[in-house]
Design an enzyme around this catalytic site. Structure first.
Site, PDB file in Angstrom:
ATOM      1  CG  HIS A 188      -1.798  14.266 -14.484  1.00 16.85           C
ATOM      2  ND1 HIS A 188      -1.658  15.381 -13.774  1.00 16.85           N
ATOM      3  CD2 HIS A 188      -3.062  13.813 -14.157  1.00 16.85           C
ATOM      4  CE1 HIS A 188      -2.628  15.660 -13.109  1.00 16.85           C
ATOM      5  NE2 HIS A 188      -3.538  14.742 -13.401  1.00 16.85           N
ATOM      6  CD  GLU A 430     -13.694  -0.015  13.571  1.00 14.79           C
ATOM      7  OE1 GLU A 430     -12.470  -0.597  12.694  1.00 14.79           O
ATOM      8  OE2 GLU A 430     -13.618   1.494  13.250  1.00 14.79           O
ATOM      9  CG  ASP A 454      -9.721  -2.094  14.724  1.00 17.52           C
ATOM     10  OD1 ASP A 454      -8.686  -2.249  15.489  1.00 17.52           O
ATOM     11  OD2 ASP A 454      -9.781  -1.139  13.925  1.00 17.52           O
ATOM     12  CB  CYS A 501     -15.061  -3.369   5.123  1.00 14.95           C
ATOM     13  SG  CYS A 501     -14.901  -2.597   6.915  1.00 14.95           S
TER      14      CYS A 501
HETATM   15  C1  PEP Z   1     -11.233  -3.267  10.556  1.00 14.88           C
HETATM   16  O1  PEP Z   1     -11.143  -2.567  11.577  1.00 14.88           O
HETATM   17  O2  PEP Z   1     -11.684  -4.185  10.430  1.00 14.88           O
HETATM   18  C2  PEP Z   1     -11.035  -2.370   9.582  1.00 14.88           C
HETATM   19  C3  PEP Z   1     -11.649  -2.608   8.238  1.00 14.88           C
HETATM   20  O3  PEP Z   1     -10.316  -0.953   9.616  1.00 14.88           O
HETATM   21  P1  PEP Z   1      -8.769  -1.135   9.556  1.00 14.88           P
HETATM   22  O4  PEP Z   1      -8.374  -2.483   9.195  1.00 14.88           O
HETATM   23  O5  PEP Z   1      -8.378  -0.036   8.875  1.00 14.88           O
HETATM   24  O6  PEP Z   1      -8.783  -0.869  11.068  1.00 14.88           O
HETATM   25 MG    MG Z   2     -10.735  -0.748  12.185  1.00 13.67          MG
END
Ligand code: PEP
Ligand code: MG
Length: 557
Positions: A188, A430, A454, A501
């Site tokens: 904390h 992915e 991925d 992402c």
């Molecule tokens: C991805 O596969 O692009 C992803 C965002 O997940 P990670 O990199 O955690 O596999």
């Molecule tokens: Mg991934």
């Protein structure tokens, strides 16, 4: 010059004289008493005085560090009222006939022993809170006034460890930085330092001692180093670093609070990718639009056993509360492949990246999955949560996940636990299979998030950990770009949104084509948010013909 290194809790360069935190020496005698009722009354009075004091601290802390972090003083009140804690004290006083201060000290020790045996780092750290509470009680029982720690000008506060109440009662206008021998980045005190924007280093170990009292020092919160009596070269180096960081901050300040908008007025969300609660301050500092990917499996790594529901709930709730209503996408366990934890006891596989991982584990080990989902749904009552399912290759997987979610919701209803009704469920795209089924998947979920890391490895048939990756695979492969277009089109025909992402989302040379393809949001590492936002603000997407041509050209259609 003396150099001591530790773990950085919060960045920044800070200068000041070292002030070693002193606590009053407390003497606790072990006495057998003839009038235990009197000791019990002393304890009860000390308890009510402590609760009053904690209420004041909570009010003060709410002003200084915000409602969420000030909650720690509410938690202290809860522990003080804990029946098990009190029963032990009662037993030491009324049955064993010890004096009240000794009874409290022994109870805190017993609690501490239990906590240190726990695997969970989070629970272990609560020992500092129990000590804080017992010190307060004992002080009142012994009728001593509180610690007064006066600071003479800007100071670097050094200590073996600092309790939350000690941190918050310091005169902030004179605190340049915190450095502690012990502590962890999730304690904390660390949280408070971060929230107060004060450079802080923890885990500096034995070299940090009282002998440095009064000496001039500089804290480099970026590298995690304390320089005591720095030489001229180091002073210059740190000044230079400060200037560099200052320039970055300037960019940050200019964009902060401004809309993420293209020149022709199209609004676009840029979220943060995080791996733990400790990444949230950096996400906020970089003015994220929310969290687009919380890799929840990181909380399962580097430990001996599964986190329990309470620990998960605490973490999810904190992220949601800290995001203050902004969207937070938490991905369910993506364990397996390179993210392996021994205690999952998974069979050794020849090719774990293509093996038993992520949602496959969750569908088979439903006890683990349900614990996580329960924590997620309970946390959903505290913010704007969306749940993302990784490594989907089939529509049936999503349907089964949704069934488990319905079971979990029913359980929570039966237990009278609240959760949000509108938690969106998304699928990570992915795998090539999920791209090809994205028209069907779009009917089952609320949104897609494309994991290009991925997706690239499975589409291009190259292990993402292969050191030759970059030299073997052409950058921004056409196949992957075309897949993104397919996913966007399929999602949009169903009225669903798409974000990216994976790391490709932060590639500034692709920002324009992503927007042209109508990707709805990007989620990137916190330091990449502002550069992406800057690029978005430079784009003009008003010319539909131009957009069409861009897509034709980029995707070689
Ligand atoms: C991805 O596969 O692009 C992803 C965002 O997940 P990670 O990199 O955690 O596999
Ligand atoms: Mg991934």
């Amino acid at each position: 010059m003396i150099t001591i290194t530790g773990r950085s809790v919060f960045g920044g360069i800070a200068r000041g004289r070292i002030s070693y935190y002193h606590r009053d020496e407390v003497i606790i005698n072990k006495l057998k008493v003839v009038d235990p009722e009197r000791e019990w009354d002393k304890y009860l009075l000390a308890k009510s005085e402590s609760i009053e004091e904690l209420k004041c601290l909570q009010t003060q802390a709410t002003e200084d560090i915000g409602k969420n972090d000030a909650q720690i003083f509410y938690i202290h009140q809860v522990i003080l009222n804990d029946s098990q804690f009190e029963r032990l004290i009662y037993d030491y006083i009324m049955t064993k006939r010890y004096n009240a201060d000794y009874a409290v000290a022994r109870t805190a020790q017993a609690f501490g022993r239990i906590l240190t045996k726990m695997d969970s780092e989070y629970i272990k750290e609560r020992q500092a809170d129990v000590n804080d509470i017992s010190d307060r009680l004992i002080r009142h029982i012994q009728n001593r006034s509180g610690n007064t720690f006066e600071l003479d000008g800007m100071s670097i506060i050094c200590a073996d460890d600092l309790m939350p109440s000690e941190t918050v009662t310091l005169d902030k206008s004179k605190v340049a930085a915190f450095c502690t021998s012990g502590g962890s980045t999730t304690s904390h005190t660390a949280i408070i330092a971060r929230t107060m924007n004060i450079p802080a280093l923890v885990g500096m170990g034995a070299p940090l001692t009282e002998e440095f009292e009064g000496r001039f020092a500089i804290v480099d919160g970026y590298s995690g180093t304390l320089y005591i009596e720095p030489d001229e070269k180091t002073v210059k180096m740190l000044e230079h670093k400060e200037d560099e960081e200052g320039r970055k901050q300037e960019l940050l300040r200019r964009l902060k609070g401004r809309k993420n908008i293209t020149r022709d007025g199209r609004e676009f969300a840029v979220y943060a990718n995080i791996g733990s609660l400790s990444d949230v301050p950096s996400a906020i500092e970089n003015d994220c639009g929310g969290v687009g990917l919380f890799r929840s499996e990181f909380m399962y790594l580097q430990r001996e056993d599964f986190p329990d529901e309470e620990e998960l709930f605490y973490n999810y709730r904190r992220v949601l509360e800290d995001m203050k209503g902004k969207r937070v996408v938490i991905r369910t366990l993506d364990i397996g492949a390179d993210k392996n934890a021994e205690y999952f006891d998974l069979d050794k596989e020849l090719n774990p990246a293509m093996g038993f991982r992520a949602v496959r584990i969750c569908l088979e080990r439903q006890d683990i999955f349900k614990t996580q989902l329960r924590a997620l749904y309970r946390a959903s009552a505290y913010g704007n949560l969306a749940v993302l399912i990784p490594m989907i290759i089939d529509v049936d997987e999503i349907r089964r996940v949704k069934e488990i979610i319905e079971d979990v919701k029913l359980e929570l209803i039966e237990e009278g636990k609240s959760f949000a009704e509108n938690v969106e469920i998304g699928a990570m795209i992915e795998t090539p299979a999920s791209v090809m089924l994205s028209d069907l998947l779009a009917k089952e979920v609320d949104f897609f998030s494309i994991g290009t890391n991925d997706l690239e490895q499975f589409t291009l048939a190259i292990d993402r950990q292969n050191p030759h990756y970059e030299s073997v695979v052409p950058q921004n492969h056409l196949a992957v770009l075309r897949m993104i277009k397919i996913v966007c089109d399929n999602a949009h025909s169903c009225g669903k949104k798409v974000s990216i992402c994976g790391e490709l989302g932060a590639d500034l040379s692709l920002t324009e084509i992503f927007l042209d393809m109508h990707v709805d949001a990007l989620s990137v590492a916190p330091p990449q948010i502002l550069p992406v936002r800057k690029t978005i603000r430079s784009l003009n997407l008003s010319d539909r013909r131009q957009i069409y041509n861009n897509i034709q050209q980029a995707l070689k259609l």
